[in-house]
Design a protein around this motif. Structure first.
Motif, PDB file in Angstrom:
ATOM      1  N   ALA A 203      59.176  44.804  50.720  1.00 26.08           N
ATOM      2  CA  ALA A 203      58.388  43.604  50.440  1.00 26.08           C
ATOM      3  C   ALA A 203      57.260  43.909  49.466  1.00 26.08           C
ATOM      4  O   ALA A 203      56.984  43.134  48.538  1.00 26.08           O
ATOM      5  N   GLY A 204      56.613  45.038  49.669  1.00 25.90           N
ATOM      6  CA  GLY A 204      55.542  45.408  48.746  1.00 25.90           C
ATOM      7  C   GLY A 204      56.031  45.697  47.350  1.00 25.90           C
ATOM      8  O   GLY A 204      55.337  45.425  46.361  1.00 25.90           O
ATOM      9  N   ARG A 205      57.245  46.227  47.264  1.00 28.06           N
ATOM     10  CA  ARG A 205      57.787  46.596  45.958  1.00 28.06           C
ATOM     11  C   ARG A 205      58.286  45.397  45.171  1.00 28.06           C
ATOM     12  O   ARG A 205      58.125  45.317  43.951  1.00 28.06           O
ATOM     13  N   TYR A 206      58.900  44.423  45.862  1.00 27.74           N
ATOM     14  CA  TYR A 206      59.602  43.365  45.136  1.00 27.74           C
ATOM     15  C   TYR A 206      59.059  41.955  45.379  1.00 27.74           C
ATOM     16  O   TYR A 206      59.381  41.052  44.603  1.00 27.74           O
ATOM     17  N   LEU A 207      58.264  41.726  46.423  1.00 26.38           N
ATOM     18  CA  LEU A 207      57.868  40.368  46.752  1.00 26.38           C
ATOM     19  C   LEU A 207      56.385  40.075  46.532  1.00 26.38           C
ATOM     20  O   LEU A 207      56.026  38.961  46.145  1.00 26.38           O
ATOM     21  N   LEU A 208      55.514  41.051  46.799  1.00 21.85           N
ATOM     22  CA  LEU A 208      54.083  40.747  46.826  1.00 21.85           C
ATOM     23  C   LEU A 208      53.542  40.380  45.449  1.00 21.85           C
ATOM     24  O   LEU A 208      52.820  39.385  45.302  1.00 21.85           O
ATOM     25  N   ALA A 253      50.401  48.418  53.437  1.00 22.39           N
ATOM     26  CA  ALA A 253      50.281  47.239  52.577  1.00 22.39           C
ATOM     27  C   ALA A 253      49.295  47.498  51.438  1.00 22.39           C
ATOM     28  O   ALA A 253      49.557  47.146  50.280  1.00 22.39           O
ATOM     29  N   GLY A 254      48.160  48.114  51.751  1.00 25.50           N
ATOM     30  CA  GLY A 254      47.190  48.423  50.704  1.00 25.50           C
ATOM     31  C   GLY A 254      47.721  49.426  49.700  1.00 25.50           C
ATOM     32  O   GLY A 254      47.522  49.286  48.487  1.00 25.50           O
ATOM     33  N   LEU A 255      48.427  50.460  50.196  1.00 27.90           N
ATOM     34  CA  LEU A 255      48.970  51.483  49.308  1.00 27.90           C
ATOM     35  C   LEU A 255      50.002  50.891  48.357  1.00 27.90           C
ATOM     36  O   LEU A 255      50.046  51.227  47.166  1.00 27.90           O
ATOM     37  N   SER A 260      48.877  47.185  41.811  1.00 25.14           N
ATOM     38  CA  SER A 260      49.087  45.786  41.451  1.00 25.14           C
ATOM     39  C   SER A 260      47.992  45.294  40.506  1.00 25.14           C
ATOM     40  O   SER A 260      46.847  45.762  40.543  1.00 25.14           O
ATOM     41  N   ASN A 261      48.330  44.320  39.674  1.00 23.05           N
ATOM     42  CA  ASN A 261      47.336  43.678  38.818  1.00 23.05           C
ATOM     43  C   ASN A 261      46.302  42.912  39.629  1.00 23.05           C
ATOM     44  O   ASN A 261      45.227  42.589  39.121  1.00 23.05           O
ATOM     45  N   PHE A 262      46.613  42.592  40.865  1.00 25.55           N
ATOM     46  CA  PHE A 262      45.745  41.768  41.697  1.00 25.55           C
ATOM     47  C   PHE A 262      44.903  42.610  42.660  1.00 25.55           C
ATOM     48  O   PHE A 262      44.299  42.073  43.578  1.00 25.55           O
ATOM     49  N   ARG A 263      44.875  43.936  42.447  1.00 26.32           N
ATOM     50  CA  ARG A 263      44.217  44.822  43.405  1.00 26.32           C
ATOM     51  C   ARG A 263      42.736  44.489  43.574  1.00 26.32           C
ATOM     52  O   ARG A 263      42.233  44.383  44.694  1.00 26.32           O
ATOM     53  N   HIS A 264      42.018  44.314  42.484  1.00 25.78           N
ATOM     54  CA  HIS A 264      40.584  44.055  42.577  1.00 25.78           C
ATOM     55  C   HIS A 264      40.303  42.696  43.202  1.00 25.78           C
ATOM     56  O   HIS A 264      39.359  42.537  43.984  1.00 25.78           O
ATOM     57  N   ILE A 454      46.285  45.478  33.164  1.00 24.19           N
ATOM     58  CA  ILE A 454      45.187  44.525  33.286  1.00 24.19           C
ATOM     59  C   ILE A 454      45.154  44.033  34.727  1.00 24.19           C
ATOM     60  O   ILE A 454      46.191  43.682  35.293  1.00 24.19           O
ATOM     61  N   TYR A 455      43.960  44.008  35.315  1.00 24.60           N
ATOM     62  CA  TYR A 455      43.805  43.549  36.691  1.00 24.60           C
ATOM     63  C   TYR A 455      43.412  42.075  36.721  1.00 24.60           C
ATOM     64  O   TYR A 455      42.635  41.607  35.884  1.00 24.60           O
ATOM     65  N   TYR A 456      43.944  41.382  37.687  1.00 29.42           N
ATOM     66  CA  TYR A 456      43.589  39.974  37.866  1.00 29.42           C
ATOM     67  C   TYR A 456      42.258  39.891  38.617  1.00 29.42           C
ATOM     68  O   TYR A 456      42.092  40.505  39.676  1.00 29.42           O
ATOM     69  N   GLY A 457      41.313  39.131  38.075  1.00 35.37           N
ATOM     70  CA  GLY A 457      40.025  38.978  38.750  1.00 35.37           C
ATOM     71  C   GLY A 457      39.125  38.027  37.988  1.00 35.37           C
ATOM     72  O   GLY A 457      39.180  37.934  36.754  1.00 35.37           O
ATOM     73  N   ASP A 458      38.289  37.313  38.732  1.00 40.85           N
ATOM     74  CA  ASP A 458      37.334  36.364  38.171  1.00 40.85           C
ATOM     75  C   ASP A 458      35.999  37.083  37.985  1.00 40.85           C
ATOM     76  O   ASP A 458      35.328  37.433  38.951  1.00 40.85           O
ATOM     77  N   GLY A 459      35.624  37.308  36.736  1.00 38.26           N
ATOM     78  CA  GLY A 459      34.414  38.068  36.451  1.00 38.26           C
ATOM     79  C   GLY A 459      33.122  37.378  36.819  1.00 38.26           C
ATOM     80  O   GLY A 459      32.069  38.008  36.803  1.00 38.26           O
ATOM     81  N   THR A 460      33.169  36.075  37.148  1.00 37.59           N
ATOM     82  CA  THR A 460      31.940  35.374  37.543  1.00 37.59           C
ATOM     83  C   THR A 460      31.631  35.575  39.016  1.00 37.59           C
ATOM     84  O   THR A 460      30.636  35.036  39.500  1.00 37.59           O
ATOM     85  N   ARG A 461      32.453  36.326  39.733  1.00 35.75           N
ATOM     86  CA  ARG A 461      32.231  36.577  41.159  1.00 35.75           C
ATOM     87  C   ARG A 461      31.691  37.983  41.353  1.00 35.75           C
ATOM     88  O   ARG A 461      32.260  38.967  40.859  1.00 35.75           O
TER      89      ARG A 461
END
Length: 626
Positions: A203-208, A253-255, A260-264, A454-461
């Motif tokens: 699941a972590g490899r292909y779905l998350l 799950a964290g590892l 992931s691009n969404f880690r941050h 590139i990581y996904y994240g909102d820099g205003t937060r």
């Protein structure tokens, strides 16, 4: 309904009030938030004012804080980071853990604890307080120093070791507590556990990643937070169903999401829940302490805590010196590792519940762990003061401008559009370590096709900035194309991370002055250099010598700099909140030599028609808004 609400809300009010009162006081005293939570739990629990008496039910919920902590640890354990720090993590970390566990275990055995119980106590006290150590390093601003990195490496090994330890402790339980099952049952349970692990990995490899990418495109911010909690708690519950540790599932799950691009973004979304629930966990531990036992054994506990802190410092210092650390660095790092770790409050109750550790020994060990957490920061502060006094008495070393062995850090780039891409190319060409965040999923996908991470994240937060490393970055480059967001990020970084240099992309002159007033160290209007270079080439095309064209470019740029500095100093640009009237009167740097020529009748008609259409459009938009 009212009575039910009162019964539900009253404990929450008590926990919040206790935390609000105790934690700032203990932080102010230099003891840290963990000790504040423990003291608050003692005060409101059965040994204190008895405002809350059922510590067991509270701990059942609060253990989710430990689960979320393991998830965040897994997010931070990227393979590349482990590889770079492998010597300190698996060398120094393993040696410190093994030597401390052996020494403490032998001491506990000598005091009358059973062999299995002594082994658990040794392992529990070999752990160090990650929250306390990292908080002190963050307050001192020394996380990127040599001793800060080595301290973090040891803590990292301990955090990694807790996962197999939690799985192995039940094997020490005495036999006979439950009827033995058939070998087929054991084989089926093993197969079920392996299947659950495989399901989480797949699941972590292909779905998350596809799921979070889809939610980022179409979901709201709260949906992303819900999805993060769903992943963590889902993995934890899956492991619990097959008889394994919930923490193991969260760690996996964290590892799996560490690359992931969404880690941050995930870390920022989880952080508030992790902090609150972990604080509640420590309060539940404090509530479960036996105040009468602590009072009756105060002398023994104080002596044991002092001996444990001194022993851990001596062992860690000797190992770090053996591995090449400077004396001052080794002593600083050893002092930070002295307090017992947060997982002592997980391992010791687990061992007592399995019959490995006697209840009396568990209570004494928990009280001792709490006392080391209270005394450890004081010892670290005293050692730091002594080292600084000794360093002040030494003659200052000669400065070598070519030696930057201790220089470290990276650049946090916010925004990976056209501007951010070119900026990042310059940094990468010089071998600078760069972290890039952007909230445009399509842009992230396009960058991935060319090999960019590139990581996904909102820099205003603020939580996203902190999770992305703004606290340790030497330069924060704001490259977003949203003028309001750029100003918000600049104010946020300047207020929360004062040691970082801020370089910002400005939209126009007004925006540039706003950014300067917000405290940026360098700003550049996005069209200045390209427009000046364009004008230079136009001069060369007209036959002006290239050298003269360069001189004109520098003259115009210098006048522009001076004009901008004068406008900022004189307050010619009003604050952004002022919306009435022009905020700046446009003035040319060099007035035209000839008078402006009137438009031709045909051109005047076209301009008037376009202006009329624009005015009608604005009027229609105003009516629609009303």
């Amino acid at each position: 309904m009212t009575e039910h609400a009162d019964g539900f809300l009253l404990p929450i009010l008590v926990f919040c009030a206790a935390a609000v009162i105790a934690v700032p006081l203990f932080n102010r005293a230099g003891l840290g938030a963990v000790v504040g939570y423990l003291a608050a739990g003692v005060a409101i629990g059965p040994s204190g004012f008895r405002l809350v008496t059922d510590a067991g039910s509270v701990r059942a919920v609060a253990e989710l804080g430990v689960v979320l902590l393991l998830f965040v640890i897994g997010l931070e354990l990227k393979p590349s980071r482990l590889l770079a720090m492998r010597r300190d993590i698996f060398g120094l970390g393993a040696l410190q853990f093994a030597a401390t566990a052996l020494a403490v275990g032998l001491a506990a055995w000598g005091l009358g604890v059973s062999g299995r119980g002594a082994a658990v106590i040794g392992v529990a006290f070999a752990m160090s307080a990650t929250a306390i150590a990292l908080q002190i390093l963050d307050e001192r601003g020394t996380l990127q120093t040599t001793h800060g990195q080595r301290t973090f490496a040891v803590l990292l090994f301990q955090d990694m070791a807790i996962v197999p330890i939690l799985a192995l402790v039940p094997l020490l339980a005495p036999a006979g507590g439950a009827p033995e099952g058939d070998w087929r049952d054991a084989l089926a349970a093993t197969g079920l556990a392996v299947g659950a692990l495989a399901a989480i990995v797949l699941a972590g490899r292909y779905l998350l990643n596809p799921m979070f990418r889809l939610l980022a495109l179409f979901g709201a911010r709260e949906v992303m937070t819900a999805a993060a909690l769903l992943v963590v708690l889902g993995a934890a519950v899956a492991m619990q169903w097959v008889g394994m540790s919930m923490a193991l599932g969260a760690f996996l799950a964290g590892l799996l999401l560490s690359e992931s691009n969404f880690r941050h973004q995930l870390e920022a979304d989880i952080e508030p829940f992790r902090g609150l629930l972990l604080g509640l966990f420590f309060m539940s531990v404090g509530m479960g302490m036996d105040g009468r036992l602590i009072a009756s054994q105060a002398v023994f506990l104080l002596a044991a805590a002092a001996a444990l802190i001194a022993g851990k410092i001596a062992l860690a210092y000797g190992l770090e010196r053996w591995l090449g650390s400077r004396p001052a660095d080794a002593l600083r790092s050893a002092a930070l590792l002295a307090p017992a770790g947060e997982f002592s409050f997980v391992l010791l109750p687990l061992a007592a519940g399995l019959g490995i550790l006697a209840a009396a020994h568990e209570a004494t060990a928990l009280a001792l762990a709490a006392m080391t957490m209270a005394l450890g920061p004081l010892a670290a502060r005293g050692i730091e003061m002594a080292i600084r006094r000794a360093e002040e008495r030494r003659p200052p070393p000669e400065f070598d401008p070519d030696s930057f062995a201790d220089a470290s850090g990276c650049v946090l780039v916010i925004g990976f559009g056209r501007f951010g891409q070119l900026c990042t190319q310059m940094l990468l060409a010089e071998g600078v370590d760069v972290i890039v965040i952007d909230r445009d999923v399509t842009r992230i996908q396009a960058a991935a096709r060319f090999g960019f991470k590139i990581y996904y994240g909102d820099g205003t937060r603020l939580d996203v900035l902190r999770a992305a490393g703004a606290g340790t970055a030497r330069v924060v480059a704001i490259c977003v194309d949203d003028r309001a967001a750029a100003l918000s990020i600049a104010e946020l970084v300047r207020g929360s991370f004062p040691l970082a240099r801020i370089h910002a992309r400005a939209y126009d002159r007004i925006h540039a002055v706003d950014l300067l007033n917000a405290g940026v160290d360098y700003q550049l209007r996005e069209t200045v250099l390209s427009a000046l270079e364009f004008g230079r080439e136009a001069l060369v095309g007209l036959g002006v010598a290239p050298e003269r064209a360069d001189e004109v470019l520098e003259e115009v740029r210098e006048r522009d700099r001076q004009r901008l500095a004068d406008q900022q100093a004189s307050g010619a640009v009003l604050p952004q909140s002022v919306k009435i009237g022009p905020r700046l009167t446009p003035e040319p740097l060099t007035p035209p030599r000839s008078a402006p020529q009137p438009l031709s009748p045909e051109t005047r008609d076209v301009v008037a028609e376009q202006a009329g259409r624009a005015a009608a459009g604005r009027a229609a938009a105003g009516k629609a808004a009303e």
